[in-house]
Design a protein around this motif. Sequence first.
Motif, mmCIF file in Angstrom:
data_model
loop_
_atom_site.group_PDB
_atom_site.id
_atom_site.type_symbol
_atom_site.label_atom_id
_atom_site.label_comp_id
_atom_site.label_asym_id
_atom_site.label_seq_id
_atom_site.Cartn_x
_atom_site.Cartn_y
_atom_site.Cartn_z
ATOM 1 N N PRO A 165 3.536 2.192 -5.107
ATOM 2 C CA PRO A 165 4.620 2.135 -3.939
ATOM 3 C C PRO A 165 4.284 3.123 -2.942
ATOM 4 N N TRP A 166 4.921 3.139 -1.804
ATOM 5 C CA TRP A 166 4.539 4.313 -0.986
ATOM 6 C C TRP A 166 5.360 5.508 -0.988
ATOM 7 N N TRP A 167 4.649 6.610 -1.061
ATOM 8 C CA TRP A 167 5.297 7.865 -1.185
ATOM 9 C C TRP A 167 4.456 8.969 -0.279
ATOM 10 N N ASP A 168 5.435 10.088 -0.183
ATOM 11 C CA ASP A 168 4.886 11.145 0.639
ATOM 12 C C ASP A 168 4.407 12.240 -0.355
ATOM 13 N N PRO A 169 3.047 12.621 -0.417
ATOM 14 C CA PRO A 169 2.369 13.478 -1.454
ATOM 15 C C PRO A 169 2.976 14.934 -1.234
ATOM 16 N N ASN A 170 3.340 15.258 0.221
ATOM 17 C CA ASN A 170 3.858 16.516 0.324
ATOM 18 C C ASN A 170 5.459 16.890 -0.010
ATOM 19 N N ASN A 171 6.059 15.634 -0.131
ATOM 20 C CA ASN A 171 7.565 15.982 -0.501
ATOM 21 C C ASN A 171 8.064 14.622 -1.159
ATOM 22 N N ARG A 172 7.813 14.883 -2.686
ATOM 23 C CA ARG A 172 8.215 13.420 -3.315
ATOM 24 C C ARG A 172 9.489 13.219 -3.566
ATOM 25 N N LYS A 173 10.381 13.963 -2.961
ATOM 26 C CA LYS A 173 11.982 13.704 -2.783
ATOM 27 C C LYS A 173 12.196 12.743 -1.657
ATOM 28 N N ARG A 174 11.113 12.543 -0.732
ATOM 29 C CA ARG A 174 11.521 11.659 0.445
ATOM 30 C C ARG A 174 11.587 10.026 -0.012
ATOM 31 N N ARG A 175 12.468 9.327 0.473
ATOM 32 C CA ARG A 175 12.342 8.009 0.295
ATOM 33 C C ARG A 175 11.998 7.122 1.122
ATOM 34 N N PHE A 176 10.969 6.443 1.050
ATOM 35 C CA PHE A 176 10.343 5.610 2.056
ATOM 36 C C PHE A 176 11.197 4.442 2.379
ATOM 37 N N SER A 177 11.200 4.175 3.802
ATOM 38 C CA SER A 177 12.266 3.147 4.486
ATOM 39 C C SER A 177 11.424 1.990 5.180
ATOM 40 N N TYR A 178 11.946 0.877 5.150
ATOM 41 C CA TYR A 178 11.177 -0.108 6.038
ATOM 42 C C TYR A 178 12.273 -1.316 6.484
ATOM 43 N N THR A 179 11.616 -1.854 7.397
ATOM 44 C CA THR A 179 12.426 -3.297 7.898
ATOM 45 C C THR A 179 11.721 -4.611 7.533
ATOM 46 N N TRP A 180 12.334 -5.328 6.727
ATOM 47 C CA TRP A 180 11.872 -6.653 6.338
ATOM 48 C C TRP A 180 11.844 -7.682 7.531
ATOM 49 N N VAL A 181 10.844 -8.292 8.109
ATOM 50 C CA VAL A 181 10.968 -9.272 9.313
ATOM 51 C C VAL A 181 10.630 -10.662 8.915
ATOM 52 N N VAL A 182 11.372 -11.670 9.037
ATOM 53 C CA VAL A 182 11.196 -13.025 8.796
ATOM 54 C C VAL A 182 11.387 -13.776 10.013
#
Length: 284
Positions: A165-182
Amino acid sequence: MPGVDRSRRYSQFTSIEAKIKRWHKGLGLSLEYTQLDRLIRAEYENPGSVGRAVRMRVTRAYPGFAEYLTSLKEDPLSMNMEVLLKRFGEYRSGQHLGQHQLAANCFIRVPGDLPKGWWHVNIPQNAKHHSEGIPWMPYKSPTQWRQKFNISRDQGFVLQKTNGPWWDPNNRKRRFSYTWVVVDIDGPYTGEFSEALLQQHLDYWIKEPSARYVNSKKKSVILNYTQGNDTQHYVKLCFVHQNCTIYLQLSGRPGTHSDPTEEMAKHFGKCLARHMNEHFGVPE
């Protein structure tokens, strides 16, 4: 079943089964095992009933095909099934459309059309979800195209592994967010029933909760709502352009940095309209 000779059951049902399978495959209709069993029994007890049901189903599933048959002055509900299969093959090949048909360049350009600050979340190995954003024909018909991709405006994230998955190596508590486009585009519709089919698209969506017209022209409908106990946010833009129906859906987690907005939907809608104008050779 009453009246069925058990010693001859295979010879009695095999031909019916093969015929039903061939019809569904030839007309691009899904067929589940339990459904097949039910149809075999129905055709055995009432010959011709399955053919009538299949004719009705294919015209509902492919309104453009129904319009094509109408343009040929042929009635799909009474025509020979072999002729119907042949006509559907013509429809799927797009030979009836000439040069006036959809193409991949009608869709959103990734990443060129993305709003400022957003980037394409692409995992090449995840091709089964078409995350690369390349439009394709899901039903192998040139009148029905689709596009899917993810975008985000979260910065500092990298892939933990090759496929996520996508992750922030400098802040592992950050949750990745995105928008799904169809994006789904169907058409172009032609013939005497084309306006009715286009209006049907708008009439269907305006009846949905939260739906409203974008402007006084009433040629585009926007929806904005959450569901799943407010865990999923949807913004949908449904409109007609160049005799085609366009369905654009943005979805993401509400309240996150990459939560979809109506402004984003309208931005993509303008991009789609512009590209379709260019493709069909129509000035702005």
